[in-house]
Design an enzyme around this catalytic site. Structure first.
Site, short mmCIF file in Angstrom:
data_model
loop_
_atom_site.label_atom_id
_atom_site.label_comp_id
_atom_site.label_asym_id
_atom_site.label_seq_id
_atom_site.Cartn_x
_atom_site.Cartn_y
_atom_site.Cartn_z
N ASP A 101 0.87 -1.17 0.00
CA ASP A 101 0.00 0.00 0.00
C ASP A 101 0.92 1.23 0.00
O ASP A 101 2.12 1.13 0.28
CB ASP A 101 -0.94 0.00 1.22
CG ASP A 101 -2.16 0.91 0.99
OD1 ASP A 101 -2.11 1.78 0.09
OD2 ASP A 101 -3.17 0.75 1.71
C1 NOJ Z 1 -3.99 3.92 0.04
C2 NOJ Z 1 -5.18 3.02 0.11
O1 NOJ Z 1 -5.18 2.33 1.35
C3 NOJ Z 1 -5.25 2.01 -1.02
O2 NOJ Z 1 -6.47 1.34 -0.96
C4 NOJ Z 1 -5.08 2.70 -2.34
O3 NOJ Z 1 -5.18 1.78 -3.39
C5 NOJ Z 1 -3.74 3.41 -2.37
N1 NOJ Z 1 -3.68 4.38 -1.28
C6 NOJ Z 1 -3.48 4.14 -3.67
O4 NOJ Z 1 -4.26 5.26 -3.74
#
Ligand code: NOJ
Length: 752
Positions: free
Chosen positions: A288
């Protein structure tokens, strides 16, 4: 045309067509030495193609493929996005043009093609929230929604959709529940798996996320989840395991939090042991955005790609990874494995053979709106309907519509999953306007949709800010529709389960003025309803997507018979929860603490059953404009496989859909809770007719996970099968089967 370009086009064509030898143009535009490209031969399997491509790559090419950038400028860090990335997108990874390996263009998320904040958001079709799709209990609807948003992703030039959120709803106050699929591992896993399958039918990759146990937003990057292995395998991990099998995602996104002391993105047990070894996952693990904390531990623990730089504090992959490989702290074979996994997914899911077009393609927004609307209408849950308040009588002369921006549109959830609609924000004045906002109201007005359907009625609107004015309008009307909203989003949790902004008071006041009050909820998840006895009907419309106003009007007026069923328990109060107060709330940045999931696998209705608690509305609950009855429940056990068959009768006057829910309870063995959902089937039944259906039970739902042997063990004994319309259905029918002791492997297959 310059000679160089001519050569490179020709060689690309030769390579694509025949997997033969040809000159290639490198990243800098130079013509490289002729290279054999056998991995471009689509006749070979993905594994073989990935192996061949890895063997042809230089170390620097490998390092590029495991390093992801944010696809947007980041003011706070003064960074700009890579030139070939798509504006305001989530991610970008350089491919290897010399070898025909395309770039990876990544976009969020599970309800459609999102945009990061900025002036150039791309218009997209938003599905209703993930919780709504789970509430359809319909795999075809989930698949269709996935196929639609995947098509938009491809049309916008993305080949990775960061979808597939399946974190279990352990915490009804979690701000991201709307992105997920509720509290039951079977329902959530099946629904999200079907959606992933739909997305990937567009020859792009979908993620499955967030791996694992990222079940609250408060201090998500610093908290530590404590849970025993058995419980995790029978709850959150089971949802992921089922979605992985159903959806076969190309990538898994590891989460921010720590699990049993170790960050999820450097958690060898979760990544190497459970995901890759036990479940046999062949794709790649991406972090993430900002979830990486190390180079050597992360790489060796099974992280295959660092995402979204500069989100992490440092370049953990890139030059430090190169150094670690060169000095042997990360074996060369591990770097090759990372790359092989990425390439495997790219070959297996068509990303290489069917490259996305560089410029946006046209999108049939009309057709996509219909997909979103159907999903919304299948998932809205009619919670209460006394004295036939709904469907609205077409002869009503004076209708009051109050609150919830219903004159302008419907609410969306906030954060990275936010899809920007073609018509812009219908309530741009709402705050916060920046992360995790903007608070978005999709321009699909329920008020206008109702007015269009009832041209001869007076449908008047009050925004609800003046309670006395709302009560006056209510008193003067035949029927009142109150719209109540709860904005939730990424990065924060709800302080409690109450509707915000004194909406409970507004609803009470209006219901006291006119007993014929219908409440339409647009919420991220469960809310409490102190006014429930005073109102005649309640429709939970979740966040209903970009066609939400039309979808709501269609259900209120009976064009569509509601058939959504709750994918999560609605508690009567916070005191019923395993953690009455949310751990760490209110958030203090970077605070490190444990969240002890001592309820284990007894999540949601299982917890309520175990503790003998009566919720406001049980899991699986949902009314219809008709009535149903179950009969003829018969069960067979063959080779340990339980199959239940039954009849669903429509005993009312209009066609409708019922969700037959099969629960199983051990009569002699002990489980984490008295019963589990073991199967479900949604059926459409004409009035007066009956439909036969059957459900086969996954053996893992009859078993307990044994961590020592990594097997699922079914205990010999009697098990009650209950066919029900909810987890607390008083009209349920049941039968008992006897099971012999049995052992299944870690994936629920018969053990040899
Ligand atoms: C953080 C989020 O938790 C995740 O779900 C997302 O895909 C990424 N950022 C990219 O934006």
């Amino acid at each position: 045309m310059k000679l160089k370009t001519k050569i490179s086009l020709l060689s690309a064509a030769v390579a694509l067509c025949c997997g033969s030898v040809g000159a290639q143009t490198g990243a800098a535009g130079e013509v490289a030495a002729p290279a054999a490209t056998p991995w471009m031969n689509a006749q070979l399997g993905a594994e073989e193609r990935a192996r061949l491509a890895v063997a042809a790559m230089t170390m620097d090419e490998k390092l590029k493929l495991v390093y992801g950038y944010l696809g947007s400028d980041m003011e706070s860090k003064k960074t700009t996005r890579p030139a070939p990335s798509h504006k305001q997108s989530a991610g970008f990874i350089y491919g290897v043009p010399r070898l025909g390996i395309p770039n990876l263009w990544e976009t969020d998320a599970g309800v459609g093609v999102a945009s990061q904040a900025g002036p150039d958001a791309r218009p997209g079709t938003a599905l209703p929230s993930g919780l709504n799709t789970a509430a359809t209990w319909d795999l075809n609807t989930a698949y269709a929604g996935g196929a639609m948003i995947g098509a938009e992703a491809r049309a916008y030039g993305f080949n990775v959709l960061l979808a597939g959120g399946v974190n279990l709803m352990r915490e009804p106050r979690n701000g991201r529940n709307f992105e997920y699929a509720g509290e039951d591992p079977l329902l959530a896993g099946k629904i999200v798996g079907a959606q992933i399958k739909g997305i990937q039918s567009n020859r792009i990759v979908s993620t499955l996320k967030h791996y694992a146990l990222n079940d609250q937003e408060t201090n998500r990057t610093s908290l530590n989840v404590k849970i025993d292995d058995r419980s995790a395998r029978m709850s959150d991990l089971l949802a992921l395991q089922i979605a992985n099998v159903e959806g076969n995602p190309g990538a898994v996104m590891c989460s921010y939090n720590r699990v049993n002391g170790v960050y999820a993105c450097e958690n060898s047990y979760l990544l190497n042991e459970v995901l890759k070894k036990d479940w046999g996952f062949k794709g790649w693990v991406m972090s993430d955005w900002g979830a990486v904390h190390s180079t050597v531990p992360a790489a060796n623990a099974g992280l295959d790609q660092q995402s979204g730089m500069p989100f992490d504090l440092a370049d953990y992959f890139g030059p430090p990874l190169k150094e670690a490989v060169l000095n042997g702290w990360v074996p060369q074979s591990r770097l090759d494995d990372m790359v092989r996994r990425i390439l495997h997914a790219m070959f297996a899911h068509g990303v290489v053979d069917h490259p996305v077009a560089p410029a946006p393609q046209s999108i049939d927004f009309g057709a996509h709106a219909a997909v979103s609307r159907k999903d919304a209408q299948e998932g809205m849950v009619l919670l209460k309907n006394s004295a036939g308040a709904l469907p609205l009588s077409r002869s009503a002369k004076k209708i009051a519509v109050i609150g919830g921006y219903a004159d302008r549109g419907v609410l969306a959830g906030g954060g990275s999953s936010l899809v920007y609609p073609a018509g812009g924000n219908a309530a741009p004045e709402l705050t916060p306007k920046t992360w995790p906002g903007p608070v978005m109201v999709y321009p699909s007005s329920p008020l206008k949709a109702i007015q269009a359907r009832l041209p001869s009625a007076t449908v008047a609107y009050a925004d609800g800010s003046d309670r006395a004015a709302a009560a006056k309008l209510a008193r003067e009307s035949d029927v009142v529709l109150v719209f109540a909203t709860q904005w939730t989003g990424e990065g924060f949790d709800m302080p409690n389960l109450s509707l915000p902004d004194k909406q409970d008071e507004l609803i009470s006041t209006v219901a006291e003025a006119n007993a014929n009050t219908v409440v339409v909820l647009e919420t991220g998840g469960p809310v409490t309803m102190p006014w429930l006895p005073k109102v005649s009907a309640v429709l939970e419309a979740w966040y209903p997507g970009t066609s939400g106003g039309e979808a709501i009007a269609g259900v209120l007026l009976g064009e569509v018979n509601p058939s959504g069923r709750l994918p999560a328990t609605f508690p009567a109060s916070e005191s019923q929860l395993p953690r009455p107060a949310l751990d760490g709330f209110p958030e203090v940045a970077d605070r490190r603490f444990d969240v002890n999931y001592s309820e284990g696998a007894a999540v949601g209705y299982k917890w309520f059953d175990l503790k003998g608690l009566t919720p406001l509305f049980p899991f699986g609950h949902g009314l219809s404009y008709t009535e149903f009855a179950f009969s003829d429940l018969a069960a067979s056990v063959k080779g340990g496989v339980v199959r239940a068959s039954f009849t669903v009768k429509n005993t009312g006057k209009v066609a409708g859909k019922q969700v037959a829910q099969l629960y199983v309870s051990p009569l002699t063995a002990r489980w984490e809770a008295p019963k589990r959902l073991a199967g479900f089937q949604k059926v459409e039944v004409q009035p007066g007719a009956g439909v036969q259906a059957s459900v086969t039970v996954d053996p893992r739902l009859l078993a307990v996970f044994d961590s020592a042997s990594k097997t699922w063990k079914v205990a010999k004994g009697d098990y009650k099968l209950t066919l029900a319309a909810s987890a607390a259905d008083s009209k349920a029918v049941s039968t008992v089967v006897h099971l012999d002791a049995a052992v299944y492997d870690v994936n629920g297959k018969p053990s040899r």
